[in-house]
Scaffold this active site. Structure first.
Site, PDB file in Angstrom:
ATOM      1  N   ARG A 161       0.838  -1.202   0.000  1.00  0.00           N
ATOM      2  CA  ARG A 161       0.000   0.000   0.000  1.00  0.00           C
ATOM      3  C   ARG A 161       0.873   1.252   0.000  1.00  0.00           C
ATOM      4  O   ARG A 161       0.562   2.238  -0.685  1.00  0.00           O
ATOM      5  CB  ARG A 161      -0.940  -0.006   1.206  1.00  0.00           C
ATOM      6  CG  ARG A 161      -2.035  -1.038   1.119  1.00  0.00           C
ATOM      7  CD  ARG A 161      -2.830  -1.133   2.411  1.00  0.00           C
ATOM      8  NE  ARG A 161      -3.564   0.089   2.684  1.00  0.00           N
ATOM      9  CZ  ARG A 161      -4.216   0.323   3.826  1.00  0.00           C
ATOM     10  NH1 ARG A 161      -4.185  -0.563   4.808  1.00  0.00           N
ATOM     11  NH2 ARG A 161      -4.881   1.451   3.997  1.00  0.00           N
ATOM     12  N   CYS A 195      -1.030   5.924   9.142  1.00  0.00           N
ATOM     13  CA  CYS A 195      -1.399   4.593   8.632  1.00  0.00           C
ATOM     14  C   CYS A 195      -2.593   4.764   7.710  1.00  0.00           C
ATOM     15  O   CYS A 195      -2.670   5.758   6.983  1.00  0.00           O
ATOM     16  CB  CYS A 195      -1.692   3.625   9.785  1.00  0.00           C
ATOM     17  SG  CYS A 195      -3.039   4.148  10.875  1.00  0.00           S
TER      18      CYS A 195
END
Length: 281
Positions: free
Chosen positions: A182, A240
């Site tokens: 990611r 995050c």
């Protein structure tokens, strides 16, 4: 009964078992589903005795925004704690049913609200069960109203503007807890509305690297991992996907003695949908 003190942000299942009936102890289940998991995932209602469910999604988040898991106001947080029977004198231990996943988020929330006697249960409910310790059915119930008071520490959280202003600063380091895929835009984001990539000059520290079998690595190993990022004398900003796993690596930093730390609360759920911020892949 002797006074109860929590001196570290992480406690073992043996410590909790020893102190479980102390009148000053509050035990919270902060379980949420992983964003990358199947929506049909369910969890047993079994938990540690005396547990109260700390509902991150519905109660302890700012529900006025479409960005998930945003920190509620100190006023709203304190009132929700009082309804849950939490008072300022309580010592709080938080666990989740995944080992260590969402519980550090709640540790951070209490810390930012000025409550210091709070810790995460190392290994969470799986470790409790592995130790052969008893579980019981946990049901919602009414608690005697608490008197929790919040004293907000603004230094422990940053917004997108602060990240934009500081991402190029030599004395600031942004650590991203998402997976390497990611981070590098090689895996799709679980939220389809978000762009791929990462904040410029941020570095990737996948939260799974600091865990082993659902437990936090020993402090010596955590320090080795963090030292590889040359973090000494730097301000650390943790980010995050939605502010959950950033708190895991913040907990690791706290365990190794780093204190100049904050969480980017909006994280990629915010940054990845903004039109006027830079993105690297």
């Amino acid at each position: 009964m002797n006074p109860l003190e929590i001196t570290q942000p992480l406690v073992s299942v043996s410590w909790l078992s020893e102190h479980i009936d102390h009148p000053d102890l509050v035990i919270l289940d902060a379980t949420i589903k992983k964003v990358v998991n199947d929506d049909k995932e369910t969890y047993s209602d079994l938990g540690v005795k005396n547990t109260r469910f700390f509902d991150i999604k519905k109660t302890f988040s700012d529900t006025t925004t479409d960005i998930p898991n945003m920190l509620p106001s100190p006023k709203d947080f304190a009132e929700a704690c009082r309804i849950l029977g939490i008072s300022s004198h309580h010592k709080i231990v938080i666990y989740d049913k995944l080992g260590i996943y969402s519980s550090p988020r709640v540790w951070w929330m209490f810390t930012i609200m000025g409550h210091k006697n709070v810790a995460v249960l190392d290994g969470g409910l799986p470790e409790w069960k592995n130790a052969g310790l008893p579980c019981e059915s946990i049901h919602n119930q009414q608690w005697e109203r608490g008197d929790f008071k919040a004293t907000f520490d603004a230094s422990l959280v940053v917004n997108a503007k602060t990240v934009l202003d500081e991402m190029n600063a030599e004395n600031t380091l942004i650590l991203d807890a998402r997976s390497p895929g990611r981070f590098a835009a090689q895996e799709p984001e679980p939220r389809a509305s978000l762009k791929g990539g990462h904040i410029p000059n941020s570095l990737n520290l996948h939260y799974a690297k600091i865990l082993r079998d659902g437990r936090m690595l020993p402090v010596s190993e955590l320090k080795e991992i963090l030292d590889d990022f040359n973090i000494e004398h730097k301000k650390l900003i943790f980010t995050c996907g939605s502010g959950i796993t950033a708190c895991i690596i913040m907990l690791a930093a706290a365990l190794t003695g780093y204190h100049n730390v904050s969480v980017y609360d909006g994280s990629w759920s915010e940054w990845g949908q903004l039109d006027d911020v830079p993105i690297e892949c």
